[in-house]
Motif scaffolding. Sequence first.
Motif, PDB file in Angstrom:
ATOM      1  N   ALA A 125      53.459 -39.281  53.392  1.00 38.45           N
ATOM      2  CA  ALA A 125      53.080 -38.882  52.041  1.00 38.45           C
ATOM      3  C   ALA A 125      54.192 -37.954  51.541  1.00 38.45           C
ATOM      4  N   ASP A 126      55.085 -38.537  50.729  1.00 44.26           N
ATOM      5  CA  ASP A 126      56.278 -37.802  50.322  1.00 44.26           C
ATOM      6  C   ASP A 126      55.941 -36.457  49.685  1.00 44.26           C
ATOM      7  N   GLU A 127      54.968 -36.469  48.820  1.00 39.03           N
ATOM      8  CA  GLU A 127      54.683 -35.226  48.102  1.00 39.03           C
ATOM      9  C   GLU A 127      54.145 -34.133  49.030  1.00 39.03           C
ATOM     10  N   ALA A 128      53.316 -34.517  49.987  1.00 39.89           N
ATOM     11  CA  ALA A 128      52.776 -33.520  50.921  1.00 39.89           C
ATOM     12  C   ALA A 128      53.896 -32.929  51.760  1.00 39.89           C
ATOM     13  N   LEU A 177      57.146 -32.807  50.920  1.00 32.43           N
ATOM     14  CA  LEU A 177      58.009 -31.978  50.062  1.00 32.43           C
ATOM     15  C   LEU A 177      57.354 -30.619  49.788  1.00 32.43           C
ATOM     16  N   ALA A 178      56.048 -30.649  49.567  1.00 36.00           N
ATOM     17  CA  ALA A 178      55.344 -29.401  49.255  1.00 36.00           C
ATOM     18  C   ALA A 178      55.328 -28.444  50.443  1.00 36.00           C
ATOM     19  N   SER A 179      55.473 -28.987  51.640  1.00 36.13           N
ATOM     20  CA  SER A 179      55.393 -28.145  52.833  1.00 36.13           C
ATOM     21  C   SER A 179      56.695 -27.398  53.117  1.00 36.13           C
ATOM     22  N   ALA A 180      57.736 -27.660  52.333  1.00 40.91           N
ATOM     23  CA  ALA A 180      59.052 -27.081  52.614  1.00 40.91           C
ATOM     24  C   ALA A 180      59.021 -25.560  52.674  1.00 40.91           C
ATOM     25  N   ASP A 181      58.232 -24.960  51.796  1.00 40.98           N
ATOM     26  CA  ASP A 181      58.169 -23.493  51.780  1.00 40.98           C
ATOM     27  C   ASP A 181      56.735 -23.004  51.986  1.00 40.98           C
ATOM     28  N   GLN A 182      55.936 -23.842  52.647  1.00 37.34           N
ATOM     29  CA  GLN A 182      54.523 -23.507  52.832  1.00 37.34           C
ATOM     30  C   GLN A 182      54.084 -23.728  54.277  1.00 37.34           C
ATOM     31  N   VAL A 199      48.180 -38.665  56.108  1.00 42.11           N
ATOM     32  CA  VAL A 199      48.377 -38.883  57.537  1.00 42.11           C
ATOM     33  C   VAL A 199      49.865 -38.822  57.860  1.00 42.11           C
ATOM     34  N   PHE A 200      50.194 -38.039  58.872  1.00 38.30           N
ATOM     35  CA  PHE A 200      51.590 -37.939  59.271  1.00 38.30           C
ATOM     36  C   PHE A 200      51.862 -38.888  60.423  1.00 38.30           C
ATOM     37  N   SER A 201      52.864 -39.713  60.298  1.00 36.98           N
ATOM     38  CA  SER A 201      53.226 -40.617  61.378  1.00 36.98           C
ATOM     39  C   SER A 201      54.723 -40.819  61.374  1.00 36.98           C
ATOM     40  N   THR A 202      55.382 -40.438  62.472  1.00 35.34           N
ATOM     41  CA  THR A 202      56.816 -40.681  62.537  1.00 35.34           C
ATOM     42  C   THR A 202      57.088 -42.100  63.022  1.00 35.34           C
ATOM     43  N   VAL A 203      56.058 -42.808  63.477  1.00 35.01           N
ATOM     44  CA  VAL A 203      56.258 -44.189  63.918  1.00 35.01           C
ATOM     45  C   VAL A 203      56.444 -45.092  62.701  1.00 35.01           C
ATOM     46  N   GLN A 204      55.743 -44.781  61.629  1.00 37.92           N
ATOM     47  CA  GLN A 204      55.868 -45.582  60.402  1.00 37.92           C
ATOM     48  C   GLN A 204      56.255 -44.653  59.259  1.00 37.92           C
ATOM     49  N   LEU A 237      70.657 -33.974  49.427  1.00 42.52           N
ATOM     50  CA  LEU A 237      69.763 -35.106  49.664  1.00 42.52           C
ATOM     51  C   LEU A 237      68.717 -34.818  50.735  1.00 42.52           C
ATOM     52  N   ASN A 238      68.875 -33.696  51.471  1.00 41.82           N
ATOM     53  CA  ASN A 238      67.865 -33.353  52.474  1.00 41.82           C
ATOM     54  C   ASN A 238      66.505 -33.190  51.808  1.00 41.82           C
ATOM     55  N   TRP A 239      65.457 -33.658  52.503  1.00 41.15           N
ATOM     56  CA  TRP A 239      64.105 -33.473  51.950  1.00 41.15           C
ATOM     57  C   TRP A 239      63.791 -31.989  51.842  1.00 41.15           C
ATOM     58  N   LEU A 240      64.294 -31.213  52.785  1.00 43.36           N
ATOM     59  CA  LEU A 240      63.946 -29.791  52.874  1.00 43.36           C
ATOM     60  C   LEU A 240      64.931 -28.962  52.054  1.00 43.36           C
TER      61      LEU A 240
END
Length: 281
Positions: free
Chosen positions: A59-62, A64-69, A49-54, A267-270
């Motif tokens: 989900a860190d791994e999801a 991170l995996a989306s960086a090039d997907q 679940v994606f939530s910018t409120v919390q 240090l950027n996630w992306l």
Amino acid sequence: MLSPGQVQAWHQDGFLVLPGFKPPGELAALASRSRQIVEAFDPGEHAAVFSTVQPQRLADEALLASADQVHCFFEAEAFDEQGVLKRPLALSINKIGHALHDRDPVFDAFSRDARLAEICADIGLADPRLWQSMLIFKQPAIGGEVRWHQDASYLITEPVSVVAFWFALEDATLANGCLWVQPGGQRGVLRERFVRDAPGGRSLRLEKLDATPWPDSSTAVPVEVAAGALVMFHGMLPHYSAPNRSAHSRLAYTLHVTDGVAGYSALNWLQRLPDDPVRGF
Ligand code: FE2
């Protein structure tokens, strides 16, 4: 592309609205392609679940995996207490990200618009790089709030160089959760940063850098725009959007660009791999 007056307004306000920037045909093509991507998505594999409120719930791994997907993220309110979708899948997705511009031909064509390269030159970006793309659904009734933030917290460069291009694929109104911005707020401080625990690390956290409060209704203004408008804003500009409690979606597409002459933080996630590097227009 931009007149001297528009460039002046950009530097003064930290944002600029270009009505009618994209024709209806391109908006329809992007919306249609987005719905195809969601239809082909298997929620069982990616039930994060994606939530910018919390942010701690990210989900860190999801992410991170989306960086090039091309990855679909759910609304925070999409699931019931048993973890079952409350609505049809097509109405449960918060956004798609984060490499649509590099992985999907329809998004690539929309994003690599020669006029955007000219705009980047007009506002002083020497070597624009397209790091991130997001299709944001802002679903009717459950489309979540995006809390006040600055995009420079998420794409750190030295010096700050990130610029956001926000395209309204549908009308954005007060009722369906249009953007709110603080004109001139780009001259303020960076309040937080979203970073890895270390270069190459896979744990992400939001760090508070400064206690300056976020804007409120006394200094913020809504940016209501018709479909086709481009809203561009400075990476330091505080912005927010309210939940969508209306019966209409508020589809938007965003692109985030940095200047290649600025240092991009490890240090950027992306991050992108050396054999699949970030590209320009
Ligand atoms: Fe943002």
